[in-house]
Motif scaffolding. Structure first.
Motif, PDB file in Angstrom:
ATOM      1  N   SER A 218       6.852  -0.970   0.480  1.00 58.48           N
ATOM      2  CA  SER A 218       7.077  -0.238  -0.759  1.00 58.48           C
ATOM      3  C   SER A 218       6.603   1.196  -0.562  1.00 58.48           C
ATOM      4  CB  SER A 218       6.294  -0.866  -1.919  1.00 58.48           C
ATOM      5  OG  SER A 218       6.410  -0.059  -3.075  1.00 58.48           O
ATOM      6  N   TYR A 219       7.321   2.152  -1.178  1.00 55.01           N
ATOM      7  CA  TYR A 219       6.852   3.533  -1.188  1.00 55.01           C
ATOM      8  C   TYR A 219       5.749   3.722  -2.225  1.00 55.01           C
ATOM      9  CZ  TYR A 219      10.754   4.757   1.841  1.00 55.01           C
ATOM     10  OH  TYR A 219      11.629   4.833   2.889  1.00 55.01           O
ATOM     11  N   GLU A 220       5.503   2.691  -3.044  1.00 52.38           N
ATOM     12  CA  GLU A 220       4.406   2.662  -4.015  1.00 52.38           C
ATOM     13  C   GLU A 220       3.553   1.425  -3.705  1.00 52.38           C
ATOM     14  OE1 GLU A 220       3.934   5.132  -6.120  1.00 52.38           O
ATOM     15  OE2 GLU A 220       5.794   6.116  -5.502  1.00 52.38           O
ATOM     16  N   PRO A 221       2.902   1.391  -2.551  1.00 52.96           N
ATOM     17  CA  PRO A 221       2.195   0.176  -2.115  1.00 52.96           C
ATOM     18  C   PRO A 221       0.919  -0.088  -2.909  1.00 52.96           C
ATOM     19  CG  PRO A 221       1.688   1.981  -0.637  1.00 52.96           C
ATOM     20  CD  PRO A 221       2.726   2.497  -1.600  1.00 52.96           C
ATOM     21  N   ASN A 222       0.541  -1.356  -2.926  1.00 49.11           N
ATOM     22  CA  ASN A 222      -0.745  -1.721  -3.521  1.00 49.11           C
ATOM     23  C   ASN A 222      -1.758  -2.096  -2.442  1.00 49.11           C
ATOM     24  OD1 ASN A 222       0.253  -4.206  -2.754  1.00 49.11           O
ATOM     25  ND2 ASN A 222       0.418  -5.017  -4.831  1.00 49.11           N
TER      26      ASN A 222
ATOM     27  N   ASN B  62       3.139   0.439   2.840  1.00 49.91           N
ATOM     28  CA  ASN B  62       4.121   1.442   3.229  1.00 49.91           C
ATOM     29  C   ASN B  62       4.275   1.350   4.743  1.00 49.91           C
ATOM     30  OD1 ASN B  62       5.482   3.797   4.015  1.00 49.91           O
ATOM     31  ND2 ASN B  62       4.708   4.935   2.261  1.00 49.91           N
TER      32      ASN B  62
ATOM     33  N   LYS C 282       6.764   9.300   2.103  1.00 56.05           N
ATOM     34  CA  LYS C 282       8.035   8.885   1.489  1.00 56.05           C
ATOM     35  C   LYS C 282       9.225   9.037   2.444  1.00 56.05           C
ATOM     36  CE  LYS C 282       6.007   8.464  -2.569  1.00 56.05           C
ATOM     37  NZ  LYS C 282       5.086   7.380  -2.693  1.00 56.05           N
TER      38      LYS C 282
ATOM     39  N   THR D  98      -2.904  -1.150   1.952  1.00 61.42           N
ATOM     40  CA  THR D  98      -2.783  -0.274   3.113  1.00 61.42           C
ATOM     41  C   THR D  98      -3.379  -1.006   4.299  1.00 61.42           C
ATOM     42  OG1 THR D  98      -3.187   1.975   3.924  1.00 61.42           O
ATOM     43  CG2 THR D  98      -4.988   0.907   2.704  1.00 61.42           C
TER      44      THR D  98
ATOM     45  N   LYS E  84      -9.588  -3.318  -5.739  1.00 57.01           N
ATOM     46  CA  LYS E  84      -9.296  -2.209  -4.825  1.00 57.01           C
ATOM     47  C   LYS E  84     -10.384  -2.136  -3.751  1.00 57.01           C
ATOM     48  CE  LYS E  84      -8.775   2.803  -4.764  1.00 57.01           C
ATOM     49  NZ  LYS E  84      -8.619   4.014  -5.575  1.00 57.01           N
TER      50      LYS E  84
ATOM     51  N   THR F 258      -4.956  -0.635  -4.428  1.00 55.73           N
ATOM     52  CA  THR F 258      -5.151  -0.656  -5.875  1.00 55.73           C
ATOM     53  C   THR F 258      -5.682  -2.039  -6.230  1.00 55.73           C
ATOM     54  OG1 THR F 258      -2.933  -1.511  -6.338  1.00 55.73           O
ATOM     55  CG2 THR F 258      -3.167   0.892  -6.236  1.00 55.73           C
TER      56      THR F 258
ATOM     57  N   VAL G 201       0.114   5.657   2.718  1.00 53.10           N
ATOM     58  CA  VAL G 201       0.576   5.278   1.376  1.00 53.10           C
ATOM     59  C   VAL G 201       1.402   6.368   0.700  1.00 53.10           C
ATOM     60  CG1 VAL G 201      -1.254   3.598   0.979  1.00 53.10           C
ATOM     61  CG2 VAL G 201      -1.606   5.984   0.311  1.00 53.10           C
ATOM     62  N   ASP G 202       1.196   7.627   1.064  1.00 54.79           N
ATOM     63  CA  ASP G 202       1.914   8.740   0.429  1.00 54.79           C
ATOM     64  C   ASP G 202       3.157   9.193   1.188  1.00 54.79           C
ATOM     65  OD1 ASP G 202       0.033   8.947  -1.682  1.00 54.79           O
ATOM     66  OD2 ASP G 202      -1.318  10.051  -0.354  1.00 54.79           O
TER      67      ASP G 202
END
Length: 125
Positions: A76-80, A109, A117, A82, A26, A98, A114-115
């Motif tokens: 992805s809406y749940e990205p790893n 995203n 949606k 940014t 990360k 992450t 990242v948050d």
């Protein structure tokens, strides 16, 4: 650290994505993509091409085409991962959000946060 391979989540003609070739902690910068920017009033020409789906907002008055692997990261809406825009260097800098395992696809995203949606332009149609 990264490579382009066939993506199982992409449904485009080429189905490519960016993947980790090793474990990435990360916070690690995974890619620095140089930018070709153009004024927004020229975007109507780009919208007539496939490239329009790959462009990024670049400040208030410009749009950007990213070089390197920059335009190949999938959403992805749940990205790893940014990204941050560096206007000083004219780059988009991609970072692990992450810990990312070797072989894992690196996802961002497309909304830029990242948050966030909110439905993307291609999901709203």
């Amino acid at each position: 650290m990264i490579e382009v391979k066939t993506s199982l989540i992409s449904d485009g003609e080429f189905n490519r994505g960016v993947f980790a070739t090793c474990d990435i902690p990360k916070g690690t910068m995974v890619h620095e993509a140089p930018v070709i920017a153009y004024p927004n009033d020229q975007h109507s020409h780009i919208e007539q091409t496939l490239i329009a789906d790959y462009c990024f907002e670049y400040g208030i008055n410009h749009t950007a085409i990213l070089l390197g692997y920059g335009m190949l990261f999938n959403h992805s809406y749940e990205p790893n991962a940014t990204y941050e825009i560096s206007f000083e260097k004219h780059t988009f800098d991609f970072y692990a959000f992450t810990d990312i395992k070797a072989g894992e696809e690196i996802l961002i995203n497309y909304n830029g946060d990242v948050d966030d949606k909110e439905l993307l332009w291609f999901d709203q149609e």
